[in-house]
Design an enzyme around this catalytic site. Structure first.
Site, PDB file in Angstrom:
ATOM      1  N   ARG A  59      11.279  -8.843  -5.855  1.00 26.54           N
ATOM      2  CA  ARG A  59      10.050  -9.590  -6.149  1.00 26.54           C
ATOM      3  C   ARG A  59       9.298  -8.936  -7.305  1.00 26.54           C
ATOM      4  O   ARG A  59       8.759  -9.626  -8.181  1.00 26.54           O
ATOM      5  CB  ARG A  59       9.154  -9.672  -4.917  1.00 26.54           C
ATOM      6  N   CYS A 118       0.204  -5.997  -3.178  1.00 26.49           N
ATOM      7  CA  CYS A 118       1.478  -6.510  -2.675  1.00 26.49           C
ATOM      8  C   CYS A 118       1.505  -8.000  -2.957  1.00 26.49           C
ATOM      9  O   CYS A 118       1.056  -8.434  -4.014  1.00 26.49           O
ATOM     10  CB  CYS A 118       1.634  -6.187  -1.194  1.00 26.49           C
TER      11      CYS A 118
END
Length: 294
Positions: A190, A248
Site C-alpha cells: 500500500r 496509516c
C-alpha cells in the site's frame, strides 16, 4: 485490589502491557478492571458477533466505528476522531470511572485495541493497558470464554481532559519530512502504491518512511522485546527526542505504532488522524509511488 497492588500486576516489560496471567490475577481481585473487547478488522464488520461467540468474562464490547471514530467524510477521512462529548458518554456507558483501571484487547495483535488505548490516553486517562497477545493469549492460558451480550454495568463518571496526546493536520504532515520523521505504517504494497483496497488514490505522502506496524509483533501477536522495537525505530531515524508523526490508512493502526514507541521507551509521537484516507481524497495533495520516500 489497591492502587499499589494494581500497579504491581503491570507487565514488567512495559507498563503499557498486561500479560494474560496478570489479567487473570487482576480479575480475581477487587476492584476488577474494566475490560474492553475491541475486535475490528478492515473488511470484517462482524466484531460484535465475534464478541457474542466468545469473549473474556466481564469484558464489554467496544464498537470501534461507533465509539472510536466520528462520521466518515471525504474531508476528514474514514475514521476521524469523534466529538469529545460523545466519546466521554460512550466511555461512561461502558462503566469507566475516572479511577478505573482499563485493560483492552482484540484478536489482531492489538492493532485495533491500540486505538482505544490512544483515545483514552488522549482524554487524560493514564491507568489504561493493552493485553499483550490479545484474546489468543487468554485462551492459551486455558481460561474459559463467556458468550452472549455480556452483563450490564453501572454508568461511569469518566471525564474527558483535553489533548494529552498530540495530533497534526494534513498541512503539518505535508511539511513534517523537512523537520522530522514522517512514518507510514501501512503494509509495504500500500505504501508503494502497488495496491489500494480502501482509498481513492494509491501511494504515500512524499517524504514518508515506511515501517509497517505489524513488524512490531511476534508470531503469537505479542509485542517484540522493547530493545528490538527501539532498534527498529532507530533504523528509520526515530530515537530519543525525535519528534515523529505517524499515519496509516485512516488513523487506526498508526496508534499501534505509537504504542510500540512507548513500549520501546520512546516518547510517543504525533498522530495524523486523517491519515491516507484524508490525504488521498484531496486531489490538490501530491502523492509518491514506489519504495522510496520521495
Amino acid at each position: 485490589m489497591t492502587t499499589d497492588s494494581a500497579s504491581a500486576t503491570v507487565n514488567q516489560v512495559s507498563p503499557l502491557l498486561v500479560s494474560a496471567r496478570e489479567l487473570i490475577d487482576d480479575v480475581a481481585s477487587l476492584p476488577t478492571p474494566v475490560i474492553l473487547d475491541v475486535r475490528w478488522q478492515l473488511g470484517d464488520p462482524l466484531g460484535r458477533e465475534h464478541y457474542y461467540s466468545g469473549h473474556i468474562p466481564g469484558a464489554q464490547y467496544l464498537d470501534l466505528t461507533d465509539a472510536l471514530a466520528g462520521q466518515r467524510s471525504q474531508r476528514e477521512g474514514r475514521h476521524p476522531l469523534p466529538p469529545r462529548d460523545e466519546f466521554q458518554e460512550d466511555m461512561r456507558r461502558l462503566g469507566i470511572n475516572n479511577d478505573s483501571r482499563v485493560v483492552i484487547y482484540d484478536d489482531v495483535g492489538n492493532t485495533s485495541a491500540a486505538r482505544a488505548w490512544w483515545m483514552l490516553r488522549w482524554a487524560g486517562k493514564t491507568d489504561v493497558h493493552l493485553l499483550d497477545g490479545g484474546l489468543k493469549a487468554w485462551i492459551a492460558e486455558g481460561e474459559d470464554l463467556a458468550v452472549g451480550p455480556g452483563n450490564p454495568v453501572e454508568y461511569g463518571d469518566f471525564t474527558f481532559e483535553l489533548d494529552h496526546m498530540r495530533t497534526v493536520n494534513a498541512e503539518t504532515a505535508a511539511g513534517w519530512p523537512d523537520q522530522g520523521v514522517l512514518l507510514d505504517v501501512r503494509a509495504p504494497e500500500r505504501y508503494a502504491g502497488r495496491m489500494e483496497p480502501m482509498d481513492s488514490r494509491a501511494g504515500h505522502i512524499p517524504g514518508a518512511i515506511n515501517l509497517p506496524t505489524g513488524t512490531f509483533l511476534d508470531a503469537k501477536g505479542r509485542f517484540l522485546p522493547p530493545e528490538q522495537i527501539r532498534t527498529m525505530f532507530a533504523e528509520v531515524g526515530v530515537t530519543d527526542g525525535a519528534d515523529a508523526v505517524v499515519y496509516c490508512g485512516s488513523g487506526i493502526h498508526a496508534t499501534h505504532a505509537l504504542a510500540a514507541m512507548e513500549i520501546a521507551g520512546l516518547e510517543a509521537g504525533r498522530l495524523y488522524p486523517g491519515s491516507w484516507s484524508q490525504w488521498s481524497a484531496d486531489r490538490t495533495r501530491p502523492i509518491a509511488l514506489g519504495e522510496n520516500p520521495r
